[in-house]
Design a protein around this motif. Structure first.
Motif, PDB file in Angstrom:
ATOM      1  N   UNK A   1     -24.050 -78.784 -28.175  1.00  0.00           N
ATOM      2  CA  UNK A   1     -24.525 -77.938 -29.264  1.00  0.00           C
ATOM      3  C   UNK A   1     -24.097 -78.493 -30.622  1.00  0.00           C
ATOM      4  N   UNK A   2     -24.955 -78.248 -31.608  1.00  0.00           N
ATOM      5  CA  UNK A   2     -24.644 -78.652 -32.979  1.00  0.00           C
ATOM      6  C   UNK A   2     -23.863 -77.546 -33.686  1.00  0.00           C
ATOM      7  N   UNK A   3     -24.209 -76.309 -33.410  1.00  0.00           N
ATOM      8  CA  UNK A   3     -23.457 -75.183 -33.957  1.00  0.00           C
ATOM      9  C   UNK A   3     -24.114 -74.516 -35.152  1.00  0.00           C
ATOM     10  N   UNK A   4     -23.483 -73.431 -35.603  1.00  0.00           N
ATOM     11  CA  UNK A   4     -23.996 -72.655 -36.737  1.00  0.00           C
ATOM     12  C   UNK A   4     -24.001 -73.495 -38.011  1.00  0.00           C
ATOM     13  N   UNK A   5     -25.005 -73.264 -38.848  1.00  0.00           N
ATOM     14  CA  UNK A   5     -25.199 -74.063 -40.054  1.00  0.00           C
ATOM     15  C   UNK A   5     -24.472 -73.458 -41.250  1.00  0.00           C
ATOM     16  N   UNK A   6     -23.780 -74.300 -41.997  1.00  0.00           N
ATOM     17  CA  UNK A   6     -23.165 -73.923 -43.268  1.00  0.00           C
ATOM     18  C   UNK A   6     -24.248 -74.053 -44.341  1.00  0.00           C
ATOM     19  N   UNK A   7     -24.623 -72.942 -44.966  1.00  0.00           N
ATOM     20  CA  UNK A   7     -25.720 -72.949 -45.936  1.00  0.00           C
ATOM     21  C   UNK A   7     -25.422 -73.844 -47.140  1.00  0.00           C
ATOM     22  N   UNK A   8     -24.158 -73.982 -47.463  1.00  0.00           N
ATOM     23  CA  UNK A   8     -23.784 -74.777 -48.640  1.00  0.00           C
ATOM     24  C   UNK A   8     -24.072 -76.262 -48.425  1.00  0.00           C
ATOM     25  N   UNK A   9     -23.791 -76.769 -47.228  1.00  0.00           N
ATOM     26  CA  UNK A   9     -23.945 -78.204 -46.967  1.00  0.00           C
ATOM     27  C   UNK A   9     -25.180 -78.530 -46.131  1.00  0.00           C
ATOM     28  N   UNK A  10     -25.738 -77.538 -45.438  1.00  0.00           N
ATOM     29  CA  UNK A  10     -26.865 -77.795 -44.554  1.00  0.00           C
ATOM     30  C   UNK A  10     -26.448 -78.434 -43.243  1.00  0.00           C
TER      31      UNK A  10
END
Length: 326
Positions: A68-77
């Protein structure tokens, strides 16, 4: 060995609970100190700052990369795991990664289902995996591989004179006790996080409609506009351009009883059957039924549709109750 290294353990969570615990135990067995954010939920800015501080204070950064890549941080993408990996590199921490072999991932998917593989951002996962494999990394298939990799990697880092270490074993007679207490706490944290994840999944499953949430479907239905012909049987909707949501809620009783495309259907029923229903069928809010012994079909509310209506009615009830209290 006269120094204990603090090792920050980074990974996605739900797919690697067992591997993460094995890694923590391997670090402790090697005489070093594991660190990680077992109870932290991705997305909180203050927690990101705390993670930065923990990485800053650690001697070594270790990544466990599963499927899995995991949940995305909106600040960095980027995913939070990817963000941690980049941050550790940015501040100059020695990094090493253990990456699941493709055949081991396939076996894990067969055993645990698709929840252990990346479905939302497969391209980003592949790019991150490629980046990780271009740096110091090793593959793993099972727990034995994880233990061996950690022991060998940390043995190499023990000889790194630039790493000061967390504490000297010569100065702490109770160090082993502290390490064991640390392990116990981490295990308890992992169990608690697992329970939290399971509870959140149960709550989420109640709200899901074949992968979509109630809010997602409602937003789509509200944004979808449909011009309504001037048909008397459609009442106040006739001649207006209304949202699909408004049409669905207003005509829910029609769909609850069922609309049949037989020769007796009126213009209002024809409009709902051929124009409105296909949009709702796409989300399984309606279902088609073959009428026994007849050539025509009936379209009516599905179980998902009934649940959607019930959730809307409860939402409306809570809003009304809140207004009355004010």
């Amino acid at each position: 060995m006269n120094k204990k290294l603090q090792v920050f353990v980074s990974s996605t969570y739900t797919d690697l609970v067992e591997e993460r615990q094995v890694a923590v135990e391997a670090i402790l067995n090697a005489g070093h100190i594991p660190a990680g954010m077992e109870l932290f939920k991705a997305g909180d800015e203050s927690q990101k700052e705390t993670i930065k501080r923990w990485i800053d204070e650690s001697d070594v950064y270790m990544l466990i990369l599963g499927g899995r890549y995991g949940a995305i941080d909106e600040e960095t993408g980027k995913s939070y795991t990817h963000w941690e990996y980049d941050y550790a590199g940015k501040v100059g921490k020695p990094r090493f990664a253990i990456v699941i072999k493709e055949d081991a991932l396939e076996a894990k998917i067969q055993q645990s289902g698709t929840k252990v593989m990346e479905k939302e951002n497969p391209q980003k996962y592949q790019e991150f995996r490629k980046e990780v494999l271009s740096k110091i990394s090793r593959f793993f298939s099972d727990e034995k591989d994880i233990k061996i990799t950690i022991l060998e990697s940390l043995k190499e880092q023990e000889n790194n004179k630039e790493l000061k270490g967390w504490v000297s074993g010569e100065n702490s007679g109770d160090l082993e006790k502290v390490l064991q207490e640390n392990l116990s706490l981490i295990k308890e944290n992992i169990k608690l996080k697992d329970r939290i994840e399971q509870t959140e999944q149960k709550i989420k499953s109640v709200k899901e409609f074949d992968g979509y949430s109630y809010e997602d479907i409602k937003d789509y239905l509200i944004e979808k506009k449909i011009p309504i012909p001037s048909i008397q049987t459609l009442g106040e909707l006739a001649g207006e351009e209304c949202s699909l949501f408004q049409i669905f809620i207003t005509t829910k009783d029609w769909f609850s009883i069922g609309i049949e495309n037989d020769y007796t259907m009126n213009e209002g029923a024809r409009f709902l059957f051929y124009t409105v229903a296909p949009n709702l069928l796409a989300f399984n809010l309606l279902e088609k039924q073959k009428v026994a012994g007849e050539v025509y079909q009936r379209i009516q509310l599905s179980n998902s549709g009934q649940k959607f209506i019930a959730m809307y009615e409860m939402e409306k009830h809570k809003k009304t109750k809140s207004i009355m209290k004010k």
